[in-house]
Scaffold this motif. Structure first.
Motif, PDB file in Angstrom:
ATOM      1  N   GLY A  87     -19.106   6.935  22.027  1.00 38.02           N
ATOM      2  CA  GLY A  87     -19.234   8.117  22.860  1.00 38.02           C
ATOM      3  C   GLY A  87     -20.100   7.841  24.070  1.00 38.02           C
ATOM      4  O   GLY A  87     -20.659   6.761  24.221  1.00 38.02           O
ATOM      5  N   GLN A  88     -20.195   8.845  24.942  1.00 38.83           N
ATOM      6  CA  GLN A  88     -21.070   8.738  26.108  1.00 38.83           C
ATOM      7  C   GLN A  88     -21.733  10.081  26.359  1.00 38.83           C
ATOM      8  O   GLN A  88     -21.167  11.133  26.048  1.00 38.83           O
ATOM      9  CB  GLN A  88     -20.309   8.223  27.330  1.00 38.83           C
ATOM     10  N   THR A  89     -22.940  10.051  26.884  1.00 35.94           N
ATOM     11  CA  THR A  89     -23.715  11.266  27.112  1.00 35.94           C
ATOM     12  C   THR A  89     -24.819  10.998  28.124  1.00 35.94           C
ATOM     13  O   THR A  89     -25.148   9.832  28.389  1.00 35.94           O
ATOM     14  CB  THR A  89     -24.339  11.773  25.792  1.00 35.94           C
ATOM     15  N   GLN A 111     -13.028   1.703  27.967  1.00 32.49           N
ATOM     16  CA  GLN A 111     -12.796   0.279  27.746  1.00 32.49           C
ATOM     17  C   GLN A 111     -13.106  -0.110  26.298  1.00 32.49           C
ATOM     18  O   GLN A 111     -12.305  -0.747  25.627  1.00 32.49           O
ATOM     19  CB  GLN A 111     -13.656  -0.549  28.696  1.00 32.49           C
ATOM     20  N   LEU A 112     -14.272   0.293  25.813  1.00 31.44           N
ATOM     21  CA  LEU A 112     -14.684  -0.059  24.448  1.00 31.44           C
ATOM     22  C   LEU A 112     -13.745   0.532  23.406  1.00 31.44           C
ATOM     23  O   LEU A 112     -13.445  -0.105  22.394  1.00 31.44           O
ATOM     24  CB  LEU A 112     -16.116   0.393  24.179  1.00 31.44           C
ATOM     25  N   LYS A 113     -13.275   1.733  23.631  1.00 35.77           N
ATOM     26  CA  LYS A 113     -12.358   2.369  22.685  1.00 35.77           C
ATOM     27  C   LYS A 113     -11.038   1.609  22.584  1.00 35.77           C
ATOM     28  O   LYS A 113     -10.359   1.687  21.572  1.00 35.77           O
ATOM     29  CB  LYS A 113     -12.116   3.832  23.064  1.00 35.77           C
ATOM     30  N   GLY A 114     -10.693   0.863  23.625  1.00 40.72           N
ATOM     31  CA  GLY A 114      -9.460   0.085  23.612  1.00 40.72           C
ATOM     32  C   GLY A 114      -9.604  -1.286  22.970  1.00 40.72           C
ATOM     33  O   GLY A 114      -8.620  -1.991  22.769  1.00 40.72           O
ATOM     34  N   TRP A 115     -10.820  -1.673  22.643  1.00 41.86           N
ATOM     35  CA  TRP A 115     -11.069  -2.984  22.045  1.00 41.86           C
ATOM     36  C   TRP A 115     -10.688  -3.000  20.568  1.00 41.86           C
ATOM     37  O   TRP A 115     -10.667  -1.971  19.891  1.00 41.86           O
ATOM     38  CB  TRP A 115     -12.541  -3.337  22.151  1.00 41.86           C
ATOM     39  N   THR A 116     -10.459  -4.208  20.065  1.00 39.18           N
ATOM     40  CA  THR A 116     -10.218  -4.389  18.627  1.00 39.18           C
ATOM     41  C   THR A 116     -11.522  -4.187  17.865  1.00 39.18           C
ATOM     42  O   THR A 116     -12.621  -4.262  18.443  1.00 39.18           O
ATOM     43  CB  THR A 116      -9.701  -5.807  18.327  1.00 39.18           C
ATOM     44  N   ARG A 117     -11.390  -3.977  16.586  1.00 43.50           N
ATOM     45  CA  ARG A 117     -12.575  -3.832  15.731  1.00 43.50           C
ATOM     46  C   ARG A 117     -13.430  -5.100  15.794  1.00 43.50           C
ATOM     47  O   ARG A 117     -14.659  -5.029  15.881  1.00 43.50           O
ATOM     48  CB  ARG A 117     -12.125  -3.553  14.289  1.00 43.50           C
ATOM     49  N   ALA A 118     -12.789  -6.259  15.784  1.00 43.36           N
ATOM     50  CA  ALA A 118     -13.526  -7.528  15.819  1.00 43.36           C
ATOM     51  C   ALA A 118     -14.347  -7.662  17.095  1.00 43.36           C
ATOM     52  O   ALA A 118     -15.498  -8.111  17.064  1.00 43.36           O
ATOM     53  CB  ALA A 118     -12.553  -8.694  15.690  1.00 43.36           C
ATOM     54  N   LYS A 119     -13.778  -7.258  18.196  1.00 39.71           N
ATOM     55  CA  LYS A 119     -14.483  -7.354  19.474  1.00 39.71           C
ATOM     56  C   LYS A 119     -15.661  -6.375  19.518  1.00 39.71           C
ATOM     57  O   LYS A 119     -16.747  -6.711  19.998  1.00 39.71           O
ATOM     58  CB  LYS A 119     -13.511  -7.082  20.626  1.00 39.71           C
ATOM     59  N   LYS A 120     -15.478  -5.179  18.974  1.00 41.25           N
ATOM     60  CA  LYS A 120     -16.572  -4.211  18.898  1.00 41.25           C
ATOM     61  C   LYS A 120     -17.710  -4.747  18.032  1.00 41.25           C
ATOM     62  O   LYS A 120     -18.885  -4.613  18.379  1.00 41.25           O
ATOM     63  CB  LYS A 120     -16.074  -2.879  18.334  1.00 41.25           C
ATOM     64  N   GLU A 121     -17.347  -5.355  16.904  1.00 37.22           N
ATOM     65  CA  GLU A 121     -18.362  -5.909  16.004  1.00 37.22           C
ATOM     66  C   GLU A 121     -19.123  -7.052  16.674  1.00 37.22           C
ATOM     67  O   GLU A 121     -20.331  -7.197  16.489  1.00 37.22           O
ATOM     68  CB  GLU A 121     -17.728  -6.387  14.695  1.00 37.22           C
ATOM     69  N   ALA A 122     -18.431  -7.870  17.464  1.00 38.48           N
ATOM     70  CA  ALA A 122     -19.090  -8.955  18.190  1.00 38.48           C
ATOM     71  C   ALA A 122     -20.076  -8.383  19.208  1.00 38.48           C
ATOM     72  O   ALA A 122     -21.181  -8.913  19.378  1.00 38.48           O
ATOM     73  CB  ALA A 122     -18.056  -9.845  18.872  1.00 38.48           C
ATOM     74  N   LYS A 125     -19.155   5.579  35.647  1.00 37.86           N
ATOM     75  CA  LYS A 125     -19.269   4.231  35.069  1.00 37.86           C
ATOM     76  C   LYS A 125     -19.355   4.286  33.545  1.00 37.86           C
ATOM     77  O   LYS A 125     -18.752   3.469  32.857  1.00 37.86           O
ATOM     78  CB  LYS A 125     -20.473   3.493  35.653  1.00 37.86           C
ATOM     79  N   SER A 126     -20.106   5.256  33.028  1.00 38.01           N
ATOM     80  CA  SER A 126     -20.230   5.356  31.568  1.00 38.01           C
ATOM     81  C   SER A 126     -18.908   5.778  30.933  1.00 38.01           C
ATOM     82  O   SER A 126     -18.537   5.288  29.870  1.00 38.01           O
ATOM     83  CB  SER A 126     -21.355   6.309  31.174  1.00 38.01           C
ATOM     84  N   MET A 127     -18.165   6.648  31.614  1.00 35.90           N
ATOM     85  CA  MET A 127     -16.865   7.081  31.083  1.00 35.90           C
ATOM     86  C   MET A 127     -15.858   5.934  31.098  1.00 35.90           C
ATOM     87  O   MET A 127     -15.080   5.779  30.153  1.00 35.90           O
ATOM     88  CB  MET A 127     -16.343   8.266  31.889  1.00 35.90           C
ATOM     89  N   ARG A 128     -15.891   5.125  32.142  1.00 36.23           N
ATOM     90  CA  ARG A 128     -14.993   3.969  32.210  1.00 36.23           C
ATOM     91  C   ARG A 128     -15.318   2.963  31.105  1.00 36.23           C
ATOM     92  O   ARG A 128     -14.418   2.415  30.477  1.00 36.23           O
ATOM     93  CB  ARG A 128     -15.094   3.295  33.574  1.00 36.23           C
ATOM     94  N   VAL A 150     -23.679   4.966  26.922  1.00 36.10           N
ATOM     95  CA  VAL A 150     -22.505   4.708  26.091  1.00 36.10           C
ATOM     96  C   VAL A 150     -23.090   4.202  24.785  1.00 36.10           C
ATOM     97  O   VAL A 150     -23.973   3.340  24.782  1.00 36.10           O
ATOM     98  CB  VAL A 150     -21.577   3.656  26.726  1.00 36.10           C
ATOM     99  N   TYR A 151     -22.626   4.744  23.674  1.00 32.08           N
ATOM    100  CA  TYR A 151     -23.234   4.402  22.398  1.00 32.08           C
ATOM    101  C   TYR A 151     -22.175   4.207  21.321  1.00 32.08           C
ATOM    102  O   TYR A 151     -21.056   4.705  21.426  1.00 32.08           O
ATOM    103  CB  TYR A 151     -24.245   5.472  21.973  1.00 32.08           C
ATOM    104  N   ILE A 152     -22.577   3.463  20.288  1.00 31.18           N
ATOM    105  CA  ILE A 152     -21.712   3.251  19.123  1.00 31.18           C
ATOM    106  C   ILE A 152     -22.495   3.649  17.881  1.00 31.18           C
ATOM    107  O   ILE A 152     -23.635   3.211  17.688  1.00 31.18           O
ATOM    108  CB  ILE A 152     -21.234   1.795  19.004  1.00 31.18           C
ATOM    109  N   LEU A 153     -21.863   4.481  17.052  1.00 35.62           N
ATOM    110  CA  LEU A 153     -22.429   4.874  15.768  1.00 35.62           C
ATOM    111  C   LEU A 153     -21.625   4.218  14.653  1.00 35.62           C
ATOM    112  O   LEU A 153     -20.406   4.107  14.755  1.00 35.62           O
ATOM    113  CB  LEU A 153     -22.345   6.398  15.584  1.00 35.62           C
ATOM    114  N   ARG A 154     -22.319   3.799  13.609  1.00 30.03           N
ATOM    115  CA  ARG A 154     -21.648   3.298  12.409  1.00 30.03           C
ATOM    116  C   ARG A 154     -21.913   4.309  11.294  1.00 30.03           C
ATOM    117  O   ARG A 154     -23.063   4.617  10.976  1.00 30.03           O
ATOM    118  CB  ARG A 154     -22.171   1.924  11.994  1.00 30.03           C
TER     119      ARG A 154
END
Length: 90
Positions: A18-20, A67-78, A60-63, A5-9
């Motif tokens: 995304g996940q792969t 979950q992360l996609k449902g988080w607020t921007r602030a929570k993702k940044e944390a 597990k990676s899809m779940r 599971v990864y996050i790109l900025r």
């Protein structure tokens, strides 16, 4: 097999989650704007991998991705910054 599971900025400061099972290839797809690249990344320019997690199963990676996609921007940044105290508060 390991799943990621990864996050790109992106250069406009937007985040993509995304996940792969092949992170290296997936990043190349995003970079080259290939057919397999997401519509989101095709519409944006440069990006940086800012966060990743490993999972033993695709389910597990899809779940986690969902979950992360449902988080607020602030929570993702944390999460990205590794600020566990702020993450707990949010």
């Amino acid at each position: 097999m390991i799943y990621f599971v990864y996050i790109l900025r992106f250069s406009d400061n937007s985040l993509y989650i995304g996940q792969t099972n092949n992170l290296e290839q997936r990043l190349k797809d995003h970079l080259n704007k290939k057919e397999k690249s997401s519509k989101f990344s095709k519409e944006r320019r440069n990006f940086k991998l800012v966060y990743q997690e490993n999972y033993a199963s695709r389910l597990k990676s899809m779940r986690r991705e969902k979950q992360l996609k449902g988080w607020t921007r602030a929570k993702k940044e944390a999460l990205i910054s590794g600020n566990k105290e702020l993450l707990k508060k949010l």
